[in-house]
Design a protein around this motif. Structure first.
Motif, mmCIF file in Angstrom:
data_model
loop_
_atom_site.group_PDB
_atom_site.id
_atom_site.type_symbol
_atom_site.label_atom_id
_atom_site.label_comp_id
_atom_site.label_asym_id
_atom_site.label_seq_id
_atom_site.Cartn_x
_atom_site.Cartn_y
_atom_site.Cartn_z
ATOM 1 N N VAL A 1 0.848 -1.190 0.000
ATOM 2 C CA VAL A 1 0.000 0.000 0.000
ATOM 3 C C VAL A 1 0.884 1.240 0.000
ATOM 4 N N LYS B 1 -5.894 -0.181 2.155
ATOM 5 C CA LYS B 1 -6.359 0.289 0.848
ATOM 6 C C LYS B 1 -7.869 0.202 0.708
ATOM 7 N N SER C 1 -12.875 2.404 -0.231
ATOM 8 C CA SER C 1 -11.562 2.280 -0.871
ATOM 9 C C SER C 1 -10.853 3.622 -0.850
ATOM 10 N N SER D 1 -7.588 5.771 -2.659
ATOM 11 C CA SER D 1 -6.603 5.830 -3.736
ATOM 12 C C SER D 1 -5.261 6.278 -3.182
ATOM 13 N N ASP D 2 -4.216 6.148 -4.001
ATOM 14 C CA ASP D 2 -2.885 6.582 -3.579
ATOM 15 C C ASP D 2 -2.841 8.087 -3.308
#
Length: 320
Positions: free
Chosen positions: A228, A239, A254, A256-257
């Motif tokens: 992650v 994540k 969820s 995101s980066d």
């Protein structure tokens, strides 16, 4: 500010009283905050404590452990009242030699009377925090398992020696995740049937989240071990969380980066928000808002460390 070199506890107590008198002191101290750091983490710790002290006026006692191979014990102290460390009475103690392992002899005379004591380790904590000389007199003891060499083993140690008042900043890191999941169940029409967490399985925050979900939902989550991306050490390596309800409905969260977090629920519009990592000071400030025993943390810790499948064990170990 007063600096004392190669001093004694008696001289530090006297100098603190003098500095309080000349500076007018700080009114309404909420607590004593004892923080143990090492030389490498001193700058980050001071920045974090400055932020926390802005929200919680305190007597701040920072113990910086220096070279414990030095033959002779030595104490250097810096006393700051209402200065660079925020609206607090601060004593930064750099302890050398054998004194690094007996810092309580310096700390205890400096504790402000009639207010709670919180001890926080920004370094790997001792094996038994409630029995450690710097933790035994504290109502609350805050550790940070993620900074131990083996974070999951540190969680097991915290479970083995748990005493009411213990908590972990790895638990504080998942406050937002727990809030999102709890809010999703405001509209749930059936109990959970299965839970899947996509996370780095070696991250203690992910394991604590699994333990919390086990306690709250009565379902043991499956952790899908996956790398992650994190833009901060203080962000949990989680994540996604996917929950299937007994009636077939789904709840999915969820991240995101980039930090965009999305909540999806069957029959409801999606909800999005930014979930960035907080600083060390923000995590500590949150923990200092309540000084009573953290029962949800205790239950989550007991649950995750009792299940080898959640806390670093293999499927074979879990089945045995």
């Amino acid at each position: 500010m007063i600096a004392l070199w190669d001093t004694t506890a008696t001289e530090v107590v006297s100098a603190l009283a003098s500095e309080r008198h000349s500076s007018g002191g700080t009114s309404g101290l909420a607590l004593n905050l004892v923080v143990i750091v090492d030389e490498k983490g001193e700058r980050e710790a001071e920045a974090a404590l400055t932020l926390a002290a802005q929200q919680h006026p305190c007597r701040l006692l920072i113990v910086v452990r220096r070279d414990d191979h030095q033959g002779q014990p030595r104490l250097d102290a810096e006393i700051v009242v209402g200065g660079r460390l925020g609206p607090c009475e601060a004593v930064v103690m750099r302890v050398y030699g054998p004194l690094a392992h007996h810092a309580e002899s310096v700390v205890m005379p400096l504790l402000a009377p009639d207010v709670p004591v919180v001890t926080c380790w920004f370094v790997p904590p001792p094996q038994r925090t409630a029995e450690d000389p710097l933790g035994a007199f504290a109502e609350r003891r805050i550790s940070y398992s993620a900074r131990s060499q083996d974070a999951l083993e540190a969680l097991r140690s915290r479970a083995d020696d748990y005493s009411p008042g213990d908590t972990d900043l790895c638990w504080t890191r998942i406050t937002y995740w727990r809030s999102l999941i709890a809010s999703a169940f405001d509209t749930a029409s059936a109990p959970a049937a299965s839970v899947r967490i996509t996370a780095d399985a070696s991250d203690p925050s992910a394991v604590l989240l699994a333990g919390w979900l086990t306690v709250r939902l009565g379902v043991t989550p499956v952790i899908d071990d996956t790398p992650v991306h994190r833009n901060s050490e203080h962000l949990p390596a989680i994540k996604a969380v996917a929950i299937t309800l007994a009636n077939g409905d789904d709840i999915a969260i969820s991240r995101s980066d980039e930090g965009h977090t999305q909540l999806r629920r069957t029959g409801f519009p999606d909800r999005s928000q930014i979930l960035n990592g907080r600083t060390l000071g923000e995590l500590l400030a949150e923990e200092l808002r309540h000084l009573d025993p953290d029962q949800p943390y205790a239950a989550a810790l007991a649950s995750c460390t009792a299940d080898p499948a959640l806390c670093g064990g293999s499927e074979k170990e879990a089945a045995s």
